[in-house]
Design a protein around this motif. Sequence first.
Motif, mmCIF file in Angstrom:
data_model
loop_
_atom_site.group_PDB
_atom_site.id
_atom_site.type_symbol
_atom_site.label_atom_id
_atom_site.label_comp_id
_atom_site.label_asym_id
_atom_site.label_seq_id
_atom_site.Cartn_x
_atom_site.Cartn_y
_atom_site.Cartn_z
ATOM 1 N N TYR A 327 -57.900 48.042 -12.138
ATOM 2 C CA TYR A 327 -58.948 48.207 -11.170
ATOM 3 C C TYR A 327 -58.690 49.171 -9.833
ATOM 4 N N ARG A 328 -57.260 48.579 -9.523
ATOM 5 C CA ARG A 328 -56.926 49.180 -8.129
ATOM 6 C C ARG A 328 -56.614 50.877 -8.571
ATOM 7 N N MET A 329 -56.321 51.084 -9.624
ATOM 8 C CA MET A 329 -56.167 52.750 -10.146
ATOM 9 C C MET A 329 -57.437 53.206 -10.233
ATOM 10 N N LEU A 330 -58.669 52.422 -10.841
ATOM 11 C CA LEU A 330 -59.900 53.074 -11.063
ATOM 12 C C LEU A 330 -60.524 53.305 -9.664
ATOM 13 N N ILE A 479 -44.805 38.558 -10.463
ATOM 14 C CA ILE A 479 -46.023 39.041 -11.455
ATOM 15 C C ILE A 479 -46.385 40.247 -11.030
ATOM 16 N N SER A 480 -46.201 41.372 -11.815
ATOM 17 C CA SER A 480 -46.152 42.766 -11.509
ATOM 18 C C SER A 480 -47.064 43.632 -12.527
ATOM 19 N N SER A 481 -48.413 43.698 -11.978
ATOM 20 C CA SER A 481 -49.238 44.689 -12.925
ATOM 21 C C SER A 481 -49.710 43.934 -13.999
ATOM 22 N N GLY A 482 -49.479 42.418 -13.695
ATOM 23 C CA GLY A 482 -49.718 41.357 -14.945
ATOM 24 C C GLY A 482 -48.715 41.046 -15.820
ATOM 25 N N PRO A 511 -49.130 48.134 -2.974
ATOM 26 C CA PRO A 511 -50.434 48.185 -2.793
ATOM 27 C C PRO A 511 -51.128 48.377 -4.148
ATOM 28 N N LEU A 512 -50.445 49.085 -5.234
ATOM 29 C CA LEU A 512 -50.970 49.479 -6.408
ATOM 30 C C LEU A 512 -50.773 48.310 -7.463
ATOM 31 N N ARG A 513 -49.478 47.835 -7.442
ATOM 32 C CA ARG A 513 -49.051 46.716 -8.621
ATOM 33 C C ARG A 513 -49.166 45.203 -8.078
ATOM 34 N N GLY A 514 -49.532 44.997 -6.845
ATOM 35 C CA GLY A 514 -49.623 43.895 -6.252
ATOM 36 C C GLY A 514 -48.339 43.460 -5.664
ATOM 37 N N GLU A 515 -47.448 43.246 -6.698
ATOM 38 C CA GLU A 515 -45.943 43.100 -5.993
ATOM 39 C C GLU A 515 -45.150 43.572 -7.062
ATOM 40 N N VAL A 516 -43.934 43.907 -6.889
ATOM 41 C CA VAL A 516 -42.730 44.718 -7.448
ATOM 42 C C VAL A 516 -41.661 44.435 -7.411
ATOM 43 N N VAL A 517 -40.554 44.385 -8.221
ATOM 44 C CA VAL A 517 -39.220 43.844 -8.431
ATOM 45 C C VAL A 517 -38.707 44.784 -7.421
ATOM 46 N N LYS A 518 -37.813 43.898 -6.618
ATOM 47 C CA LYS A 518 -36.967 44.481 -5.600
ATOM 48 C C LYS A 518 -35.448 43.646 -5.574
ATOM 49 N N ALA A 519 -34.547 44.404 -5.749
ATOM 50 C CA ALA A 519 -33.085 44.062 -5.863
ATOM 51 C C ALA A 519 -32.428 44.069 -4.628
#
Length: 583
Positions: A327-330, A479-482, A511-519
């Motif tokens: 939905y963020r993409m759409l 939890i990234s993009s589900g 902003p798009l995926r909610g959260e992402v992996v950071k190392a």
Amino acid sequence: MTWLSCCLSQSLWGTYCSYLNACAGFQSLLASDVYSQYQAVRRGEQEIPKYFNFASDVLDKWSEIEKAGKRPSNSAFWWISGKGEEVKWSFEELGFLSRKVANVLTKVCGLQKGDRIIVVLPRIPEWWLVNVACMRAGIVLIPGTSQLSAKDILYRLQASKAMCIITDDTVAPAVDSVASECQFLKTKLIVSKGSREGWLNFSELYKNQSADHSCVKTRIEDSVNIFFTSGTTGSPKMTEHSHGSLGFRPLLSERYERYWLDLTPSDVIWSTADTGWILTSLTSVFDPWVFGSCIFVHQLPQIESATILNTLCRFPIDTLVGVPTLYRMLVQNDLSSYKFMNLKHCMSGGEPLNPEVMEKWKSQTGLDIHEVYGQTETGIICSVFKGMKIKPGSMGKAAPLFDVQVVDKNANILPPGQQGEIAVRSKPIRPLGLFSEYIDNPKKTAESERGDFYVTGDRGTMDEDGYFWFIGRDDDIIISSGYRIGPFEVESALMEHPAVAEAAVVSSPDPLRGEVVKAFVVLSATFSSSDREHLACELQEHVKKTTAPYKYPRKVEFVQQMPKTITGKIKRHELRNKEWGRM
């Protein structure tokens, strides 16, 4: 009163009965002996049946109704490739073809009831045929995403002791690279137009196979699916679900399913979830087919806004299920230029959805987005039912048949507004819908129970109206993009690189995926590199090749040292809090 009758309020039960009376197809279905039994179970007049099989007790019943002309002329399954190819099956055709596949699995591959099979296929019709065929044969299906690496596949084959694997040309090379290390693997089936050495061609076998197959008798507690989940400090766990928890559960809670899916036999539902996840099993296999609805599938090699929007305009899709990232993409598009053919119900799950995205979608389409919440272990346990007041940011109320609470570390129920861990009452009677166990891991199974509750590992609150609000994971799952990603696997992959002395992986806002992996990476003393940007890209590519690509760190930060406990353990929570501005 039984635990079931206690769950069914009189007002909701009346609404549900009214719905059944309006639905001729399902009313006919319930008139059969087996469905009369389900009605009695729902009313608390009868115990849950000892035996149940979704293929014979649901799908075949819809086939009978279909042949009797008591179901709308709507396909049971509708697939498009996006390149002009199309497949449509009625329930009768689904039954015919799935029996042929069941014979391939049993007669050609020699699989027996209780044996395990790993299925790694994209969104193609064969995935659905194998699902139904496994139910018919009593074979336990273990789905996997096509993004699994050779290392992922090796672990899953060894841990599950699967005797067969079904995949396509894309994943087959990875399987071949590890097959010699998998002593239980006896048969490899490939879905391909060509041949591959050491593999049986699935397509050729099932087309030439007999459709004469009798569905095996399965107990309601027998295993039907095993899903691998991500772990925080170890390898993925095998989460077992039974014929009861996935197949029989929606029969007991139809009025709830009606409210969150809002389906009838005339409706078409499209879930964009990956075939490796339980959400696809729930929204593209079990729950819609309980109502005799049509499951729509777009192959979607990649999730693209234009493809999704054009599909909604070209096809009569009534219900859309997607993760918040979709939905963020759409909403980044000018939605006023699209006219959806039939869309009337939108749902989001897998992670929290931003209220501003809900508002933008509503303002441009006139449609609300209804949030649902669940886990691999639980299925859907909270939802904003259709017609219910939407509180932006809330994942709705507890689903009927589940007693969901917010508890403290001693399993005491907390009052509204207080933060704690979201939990499902599992004692004295474990609700149908919860997973059976973590296979071969009694310690983890025991750790998931606290007092009278199964604890989800998610922190949240409940307000005075019974609405639940998600705060975050109580552990380090990202939890990234589900997709649920355990840091352990990513850290292990990073540590294999010679430049890395230490690594810690946490979530980071996106902003798009909610959260992402950071190392966070501490470089080896023997390694020197002034080009940190190039090194970061090299580490990202290394992780993509070592584990499933969706797990790679989209952000990399080099640090001199890690925050640690007295015993030397890295304090991931400190890094995570700093990343989210909570320090």
